[in-house]
Design an enzyme around this catalytic site. Structure first.
Site, PDB file in Angstrom:
ATOM      1  N   LEU A   1       7.327   1.563   3.730  1.00 33.81           N
ATOM      2  CA  LEU A   1       8.300   2.128   2.782  1.00 33.81           C
ATOM      3  C   LEU A   1       8.909   3.422   3.304  1.00 33.81           C
ATOM      4  O   LEU A   1       9.957   3.841   2.825  1.00 33.81           O
ATOM      5  CB  LEU A   1       7.626   2.375   1.426  1.00 33.81           C
ATOM      6  CG  LEU A   1       7.180   1.103   0.688  1.00 33.81           C
ATOM      7  CD1 LEU A   1       6.334   1.469  -0.513  1.00 33.81           C
ATOM      8  CD2 LEU A   1       8.376   0.271   0.268  1.00 33.81           C
TER       9      LEU A   1
ATOM     10  N   HIS B   1      -1.522   6.472   7.967  1.00 30.41           N
ATOM     11  CA  HIS B   1      -0.649   7.453   7.306  1.00 30.41           C
ATOM     12  C   HIS B   1      -1.389   8.777   7.054  1.00 30.41           C
ATOM     13  O   HIS B   1      -0.790   9.849   7.080  1.00 30.41           O
ATOM     14  CB  HIS B   1      -0.151   6.915   5.961  1.00 30.41           C
ATOM     15  CG  HIS B   1       1.052   6.029   6.052  1.00 30.41           C
ATOM     16  ND1 HIS B   1       2.256   6.460   6.540  1.00 30.41           N
ATOM     17  CD2 HIS B   1       1.238   4.734   5.680  1.00 30.41           C
ATOM     18  CE1 HIS B   1       3.139   5.462   6.467  1.00 30.41           C
ATOM     19  NE2 HIS B   1       2.542   4.409   5.956  1.00 30.41           N
TER      20      HIS B   1
ATOM     21  N   GLY C   1       0.852  -1.181   0.000  1.00 25.09           N
ATOM     22  CA  GLY C   1       0.000   0.000   0.000  1.00 25.09           C
ATOM     23  C   GLY C   1       0.882   1.223   0.000  1.00 25.09           C
ATOM     24  O   GLY C   1       2.096   1.125   0.238  1.00 25.09           O
TER      25      GLY C   1
ATOM     26  N   HIS D   1      -3.073   0.275   8.500  1.00 25.43           N
ATOM     27  CA  HIS D   1      -1.741   0.862   8.345  1.00 25.43           C
ATOM     28  C   HIS D   1      -1.795   2.050   7.375  1.00 25.43           C
ATOM     29  O   HIS D   1      -1.251   3.122   7.671  1.00 25.43           O
ATOM     30  CB  HIS D   1      -0.766  -0.208   7.833  1.00 25.43           C
ATOM     31  CG  HIS D   1       0.619   0.277   7.560  1.00 25.43           C
ATOM     32  ND1 HIS D   1       1.714  -0.147   8.280  1.00 25.43           N
ATOM     33  CD2 HIS D   1       1.097   1.163   6.644  1.00 25.43           C
ATOM     34  CE1 HIS D   1       2.805   0.464   7.822  1.00 25.43           C
ATOM     35  NE2 HIS D   1       2.456   1.255   6.824  1.00 25.43           N
ATOM     36  N   GLU D   2      -2.479   1.876   6.234  1.00 21.49           N
ATOM     37  CA  GLU D   2      -2.511   2.955   5.227  1.00 21.49           C
ATOM     38  C   GLU D   2      -3.333   4.144   5.712  1.00 21.49           C
ATOM     39  O   GLU D   2      -2.934   5.296   5.516  1.00 21.49           O
ATOM     40  CB  GLU D   2      -3.047   2.429   3.890  1.00 21.49           C
ATOM     41  CG  GLU D   2      -2.180   1.376   3.229  1.00 21.49           C
ATOM     42  CD  GLU D   2      -0.707   1.738   3.157  1.00 21.49           C
ATOM     43  OE1 GLU D   2      -0.369   2.926   2.959  1.00 21.49           O
ATOM     44  OE2 GLU D   2       0.127   0.834   3.333  1.00 21.49           O
TER      45      GLU D   2
ATOM     46  N   GLN E   1       3.065   9.947   1.890  1.00 24.27           N
ATOM     47  CA  GLN E   1       4.366   9.293   1.704  1.00 24.27           C
ATOM     48  C   GLN E   1       5.057   9.747   0.420  1.00 24.27           C
ATOM     49  O   GLN E   1       6.258   9.524   0.265  1.00 24.27           O
ATOM     50  CB  GLN E   1       4.205   7.764   1.671  1.00 24.27           C
ATOM     51  CG  GLN E   1       3.785   7.174   2.998  1.00 24.27           C
ATOM     52  CD  GLN E   1       3.706   5.673   2.905  1.00 24.27           C
ATOM     53  OE1 GLN E   1       2.687   5.117   2.514  1.00 24.27           O
ATOM     54  NE2 GLN E   1       4.806   4.989   3.235  1.00 24.27           N
TER      55      GLN E   1
HETATM   56 NI    NI Z   1       3.493   2.587   5.556  1.00 29.23          NI
END
Ligand code: NI
Length: 191
Positions: free
Chosen positions: A103, A148, A49, A144-145, A54
């Protein structure tokens, strides 16, 4: 399409709350081209993802896709999904321990407690309503996404720092056991 640069932990963009989009903004060529870049960048980096902050865009868009992924060989497959302005509601109180990486957090993994069942409300990239229940490992990826977009990274939620490890040490010491637990969860809840 352009492969974008991925912001790394310590960059303030990762700690901002992302701004919600209006449907008119989502429909513009700029935002649609950005979504293409986000997907391309996720695939190029072998991410499961990627969220807009990011790649230095503080807007509430993230994408998820799991196919054959060398970073996460045990993860159940997820078709390409783009979430705009997503909201997650936790369903029930069952949690599972998810070994996560990111990432934006190079070469580090750690165990995070995630809700095993969630409801996601969002728009797709065309502005159509999404309202889905997601269970299991995939629910962890969604959480998790969406974190962000709230300025949160997985390491904020690692309750036991002793679980932190490099990717090589994960493979050496933890992957077999974690993959076994993943298979159990997939067998029980379907993803
Ligand atoms: Ni992440």
């Amino acid at each position: 399409m352009t492969i974008r640069k991925i912001a790394q932990i310590g960059n303030p963009i990762l700690r901002q709350s992302a701004g919600k989009l209006l449907r008119e903004e989502l429909a513009t060529p700029e935002v649609q081209n950005f979504i293409d870049d986000l997907i391309e960048t996720m695939r190029d980096a072998n991410g499961a993802g990627l969220a807009a902050p990011q790649v230095y865009e503080p807007v509430a868009i993230c994408c998820i896709e799991v196919d054959e992924n060398p970073r996460y060989p045990y993860k159940p497959k997820v078709p390409l999904t783009v979430l705009v302005n997503p909201e997650i509601e936790v369903l029930g109180d069952e949690t599972f321990e998810n070994y996560e990486g990111c990432l934006s957090v190079p070469n580090l993994r750690g165990l995070v407690s995630r809700a095993i069942r969630i409801r996601v409300r969002a728009w797709d990239r065309e502005g159509n309503d999404i309202d889905e229940e997601i269970a299991g490992i995939t629910a962890g990826t969604y959480q998790h996404e969406v974190d962000h977009l709230l300025g949160s990274l997985f390491i904020d939620k690692v309750s036991d720092p002793c679980t932190l490890c490099t990717w090589t040490e994960f493979q050496r010491n933890h992957e077999a056991e974690f993959a076994r637990r993943v298979r159990e969860i997939v067998a029980r809840v379907g993803s």
